[in-house]
Scaffold this motif. Structure first.
Motif, PDB file in Angstrom:
ATOM      1  N   VAL A 199      16.762  14.466  35.703  1.00 17.16           N
ATOM      2  CA  VAL A 199      18.173  14.127  35.724  1.00 17.16           C
ATOM      3  C   VAL A 199      18.380  12.884  36.581  1.00 17.16           C
ATOM      4  CG1 VAL A 199      20.468  14.970  36.344  1.00 17.16           C
ATOM      5  CG2 VAL A 199      18.756  16.554  35.459  1.00 17.16           C
ATOM      6  N   HIS A 200      19.317  12.056  36.160  1.00 15.29           N
ATOM      7  CA  HIS A 200      19.609  10.842  36.919  1.00 15.29           C
ATOM      8  C   HIS A 200      19.967  11.164  38.367  1.00 15.29           C
ATOM      9  CE1 HIS A 200      19.416   7.958  33.692  1.00 15.29           C
ATOM     10  NE2 HIS A 200      20.206   8.711  32.943  1.00 15.29           N
ATOM     11  N   ASP A 201      19.553  10.285  39.255  1.00 17.48           N
ATOM     12  CA  ASP A 201      19.876  10.475  40.663  1.00 17.48           C
ATOM     13  C   ASP A 201      21.343  10.181  40.938  1.00 17.48           C
ATOM     14  OD1 ASP A 201      17.282  11.170  41.283  1.00 17.48           O
ATOM     15  OD2 ASP A 201      16.678   9.094  41.715  1.00 17.48           O
ATOM     16  N   LEU A 202      21.955   9.423  40.042  1.00 18.84           N
ATOM     17  CA  LEU A 202      23.363   9.099  40.254  1.00 18.84           C
ATOM     18  C   LEU A 202      24.207  10.358  40.207  1.00 18.84           C
ATOM     19  CD1 LEU A 202      23.614   5.917  37.988  1.00 18.84           C
ATOM     20  CD2 LEU A 202      23.393   6.004  40.474  1.00 18.84           C
ATOM     21  N   GLY A 203      25.051  10.525  41.184  1.00 15.19           N
ATOM     22  CA  GLY A 203      25.855  11.738  41.259  1.00 15.19           C
ATOM     23  C   GLY A 203      26.840  11.875  40.122  1.00 15.19           C
ATOM     24  N   SER A 204      27.196  10.726  39.495  1.00 17.47           N
ATOM     25  CA  SER A 204      28.188  10.780  38.428  1.00 17.47           C
ATOM     26  C   SER A 204      27.599  11.252  37.112  1.00 17.47           C
ATOM     27  CB  SER A 204      28.813   9.388  38.239  1.00 17.47           C
ATOM     28  OG  SER A 204      27.791   8.452  37.915  1.00 17.47           O
ATOM     29  N   SER A 205      26.278  11.296  36.993  1.00 21.58           N
ATOM     30  CA  SER A 205      25.645  11.683  35.736  1.00 21.58           C
ATOM     31  C   SER A 205      25.383  13.182  35.713  1.00 21.58           C
ATOM     32  CB  SER A 205      24.338  10.916  35.543  1.00 21.58           C
ATOM     33  OG  SER A 205      23.714  11.303  34.358  1.00 21.58           O
ATOM     34  N   LEU A 206      25.868  13.864  34.708  1.00 17.37           N
ATOM     35  CA  LEU A 206      25.689  15.305  34.578  1.00 17.37           C
ATOM     36  C   LEU A 206      24.686  15.668  33.495  1.00 17.37           C
ATOM     37  CD1 LEU A 206      29.427  16.435  34.828  1.00 17.37           C
ATOM     38  CD2 LEU A 206      27.724  16.344  36.645  1.00 17.37           C
ATOM     39  N   LEU A 207      24.230  14.685  32.722  1.00 14.78           N
ATOM     40  CA  LEU A 207      23.319  14.944  31.625  1.00 14.78           C
ATOM     41  C   LEU A 207      21.985  14.248  31.865  1.00 14.78           C
ATOM     42  CD1 LEU A 207      25.715  14.433  28.570  1.00 14.78           C
ATOM     43  CD2 LEU A 207      25.000  16.589  29.607  1.00 14.78           C
ATOM     44  N   SER A 208      20.926  14.895  31.444  1.00 15.66           N
ATOM     45  CA  SER A 208      19.604  14.288  31.563  1.00 15.66           C
ATOM     46  C   SER A 208      19.416  13.253  30.466  1.00 15.66           C
ATOM     47  CB  SER A 208      18.521  15.357  31.462  1.00 15.66           C
ATOM     48  OG  SER A 208      18.491  15.908  30.162  1.00 15.66           O
ATOM     49  N   THR A 209      18.428  12.397  30.652  1.00 18.06           N
ATOM     50  CA  THR A 209      18.135  11.374  29.654  1.00 18.06           C
ATOM     51  C   THR A 209      17.750  12.011  28.323  1.00 18.06           C
ATOM     52  OG1 THR A 209      17.352   9.904  31.415  1.00 18.06           O
ATOM     53  CG2 THR A 209      16.704   9.361  29.150  1.00 18.06           C
ATOM     54  N   GLY A 210      16.976  13.099  28.396  1.00 22.46           N
ATOM     55  CA  GLY A 210      16.574  13.779  27.175  1.00 22.46           C
ATOM     56  C   GLY A 210      17.748  14.315  26.391  1.00 22.46           C
ATOM     57  N   THR A 211      18.758  14.838  27.079  1.00 21.91           N
ATOM     58  CA  THR A 211      19.957  15.339  26.406  1.00 21.91           C
ATOM     59  C   THR A 211      20.691  14.222  25.685  1.00 21.91           C
ATOM     60  OG1 THR A 211      20.218  17.072  28.075  1.00 21.91           O
ATOM     61  CG2 THR A 211      22.157  16.517  26.756  1.00 21.91           C
ATOM     62  N   ILE A 212      20.824  13.089  26.368  1.00 22.64           N
ATOM     63  CA  ILE A 212      21.518  11.953  25.762  1.00 22.64           C
ATOM     64  C   ILE A 212      20.753  11.441  24.547  1.00 22.64           C
ATOM     65  CG2 ILE A 212      22.322   9.596  26.163  1.00 22.64           C
ATOM     66  CD1 ILE A 212      22.694  10.362  29.112  1.00 22.64           C
ATOM     67  N   ILE A 213      19.415  11.385  24.668  1.00 34.29           N
ATOM     68  CA  ILE A 213      18.592  10.946  23.536  1.00 34.29           C
ATOM     69  C   ILE A 213      18.768  11.887  22.349  1.00 34.29           C
ATOM     70  CG2 ILE A 213      16.209  10.672  22.734  1.00 34.29           C
ATOM     71  CD1 ILE A 213      15.486   9.682  25.518  1.00 34.29           C
ATOM     72  N   ALA A 214      18.730  13.194  22.619  1.00 38.29           N
ATOM     73  CA  ALA A 214      18.870  14.181  21.545  1.00 38.29           C
ATOM     74  C   ALA A 214      20.199  14.029  20.825  1.00 38.29           C
ATOM     75  CB  ALA A 214      18.741  15.591  22.114  1.00 38.29           C
ATOM     76  N   ILE A 215      21.276  13.860  21.583  1.00 39.62           N
ATOM     77  CA  ILE A 215      22.601  13.723  20.972  1.00 39.62           C
ATOM     78  C   ILE A 215      22.694  12.438  20.156  1.00 39.62           C
ATOM     79  CG2 ILE A 215      25.053  13.424  21.476  1.00 39.62           C
ATOM     80  CD1 ILE A 215      24.672  15.269  23.882  1.00 39.62           C
TER      81      ILE A 215
END
Length: 546
Positions: free
Chosen positions: A16-32
């Protein structure tokens, strides 16, 4: 029914991104992103293949899903083909409800209820016959193939799983304009069949089959009837409740958004309530859609009618396409194939056995029940042998309901065996083969057997169908053609231009509906004229508003 936990698989293994504003992992975004790109591709390719004889959007989505699965499998170097793990929650709670509701909401009600007896014969009694034959065949043949760890509940579950037709794919290869009678029959049977199969599956799960006797069979029948009728009643009640609320409160005077939102939410609420109290959500939301189209839809404003009609259809279309992409990608679940520990011969033998039982089980009720219907419906259009064959063939396709029930039965336990995995992979093979092979042949088969032959004139049936938007403006049983539907005498029985009618169930239903139901729940012609309400404006016109 127990559901597996929904999960998104991170193919790249990224954190998961270290940025506190990101709630989704890179894999989730790729899948979507991948799934949305595939959905767009399906829509474009489906448009280009609209007139193609051998292809339809279901097959296109399946092939794209298979191709995407292969690509992911290569990228992960054979470790995984998953972008999304098959989740029953995702399927039963989010994808299936809009499809079934839209089917009820936009059903050609006159044709549907005109053939309602035959539809019930095929959808209920036919499914039970198929369930019994497939379960018996599985019990007798599986042990000879080498599948020895299944118990009686598993064999009964196999019968319910393979009895569920794929109405989504079936309706994409049938045309309501070219074959209106067949479309109505296969459509109605498909929806009732899916609901009946799931009700049977739930009934099997709820029974203790350790000691089987005559009482066990009676309990199974009683559970089935209870689930079937209570689910139907709940759907009708929820539809009537939505009609009464919208008619009484006149949301359209202040905000059309509220009445549209209420229709959406109450439709989905009917499904969730049914699942909450262990009923059949499919039956509930289907009949809720029928009642809403008869009462609620006429109580909203003109703009809301247009909005809901297209919004429900669009949501259903996206969900259908997503399901076939989902099934296609899940076919390369490498973990399931490895854990089955079966040779290619065993896998092919089991899949062929399931396919053979499926075909025999469907033939065992389509042809006998069609002939029974021909004997009983003296004045209705008879189902010719050619049409019986097409009904049998078109119902051989299996889809996401079959896979979802298979996962529920064979993958929900913690002690999953090799035979359980083998049953899932064999079910996937049956779904892929039936959809791509049977689905691609159905349209040319109809053209060869029906449209190019003079087996039966469909002019009388064609007059039952109106443009899709106009059909939603019709009452539950069309007022303008009351004489044709209310009487047992058909339209050709005329004397001096007058149609002789007799008092039948439709006649008494119309009198009851006009006198008691519509004044309370609204509907065409009974909503008080208030500025901003449906009766305060003219009826919507397709040519004017679209």
């Amino acid at each position: 029914m127990e559901f597996s936990e929904p999960a998104l698989t991170d193919v790249s293994g990224a954190a998961v991104h270290d940025l506190g504003s990101s709630l989704l992992s890179t894999g989730t975004i790729i899948a979507i992103c991948v799934f949305f790109a595939l959905l767009c591709a399906c829509i474009v390719i489906g448009h280009l293949l609209e007139e193609h004889r051998w292809a339809n959007e279901s097959i296109t989505a399946l092939l794209l899903g298979l191709a995407a699965g292969v690509v992911v499998l290569l990228v992960s170097k054979g470790h995984s083909s998953k972008i999304l793990v098959f989740s029953e929650d995702l399927f039963f709670l989010y994808l299936l409800p809009p499809i079934i509701f839209n089917a009820g909401f936009q059903v050609k009600k006159k044709q549907f209820f005109k053939n309602f007896t035959t539809i019930l014969l095929f959808g209920v009694l036919g499914t039970v016959i198929s369930f019994c034959l497939i379960s018996s065949g599985a019990y007798l043949l599986f042990k000879r193939i080498g599948v020895t760890s299944l118990d009686l509940q598993d064999y009964l579950a196999v019968g319910a799983i393979l009895s569920a037709t794929d109405s989504v794919c079936t309706l994409q290869v049938l045309s309501q304009d070219d074959t209106p009678f067949l479309y109505s029959l296969v459509f109605g049977e498909g929806v009732v069949n899916d609901a009946t199969s799931i009700v049977l599956f739930n009934a099997v799960q709820s029974l203790d089959l350790s000691n089987t006797d005559v009482m066990t069979a009676l309990k199974l029948l009683g559970t089935f009837l209870y689930l079937f009728f209570t689910s139907t009643i709940l759907g009708i009640v929820m539809g009537l409740l939505s009609a009464y609320i919208i008619k009484t409160l006149y949301f359209g005077r202040h905000s059309t958004d509220r009445e549209v939102a209420l229709m959406f939410i109450m439709a989905y609420l009917s499904y969730m309530l049914a699942e909450l109290i262990s009923l059949s959500g499919i039956l509930t939301v289907f009949f809720c859609g029928i009642v809403m189209s008869h009462y609620t839809w006429h109580n909203v404003t003109e703009s809301s009618r247009i909005t809901t009609k297209h919004a429900f259809a669009t949501m259903s279309f996206i969900a259908e396409t997503f399901i076939f992409l989902y099934v296609g990608m899940d076919a390369f679940d490498i973990d399931k194939w490895r854990s089955s520990k079966a040779s290619a011969g065993t896998s092919i033998a089991l899949s062929s056995t399931l396919l053979g039982l499926l075909m025999i089980g469907r033939a065992a009720f389509v042809f006998p029940l069609a002939n029974i219907a021909n004997c009983c419906e003296r004045n209705s259009a008879r189902i010719t042998f050619r049409e019986q064959f097409v009904v049998w063939w078109a119902g051989l396709m299996r889809g996401a309901v079959t896979i979802a029930l298979s996962y529920n039965q064979f993958a929900s336990s913690s002690s999953e065996t090799a035979n359980d995995s083998l049953m899932i992979t064999s079910t996937i093979i049956v779904v892929l083969f039936s959809t791509m092979v049977f689905g691609s042949i159905t349209k040319p088969l109809i053209e060869a057997m029906l449209l190019r032959s003079s087996s039966k004139s469909s002019l009388s049936d064609a007059t039952d169908f109106y443009p899709s938007f106009e059909d939603l403006r019709l009452p539950f049983l069309e007022q303008g053609e009351e004489a044709q539907e209310d009487g047992q005498t058909q339209p050709d029985a005329k004397a001096g231009g007058l149609i002789f009618t007799t008092r039948t169930v439709h006649y008494f239903w119309r009198k009851f509906d006009d006198r008691f139901m519509r004044p309370v729940f609204g509907g065409r012609g009974f909503v008080p004229v208030v500025p901003g309400t449906p009766t305060g404006a003219t009826e919507p016109s397709t040519s004017r508003n679209l």
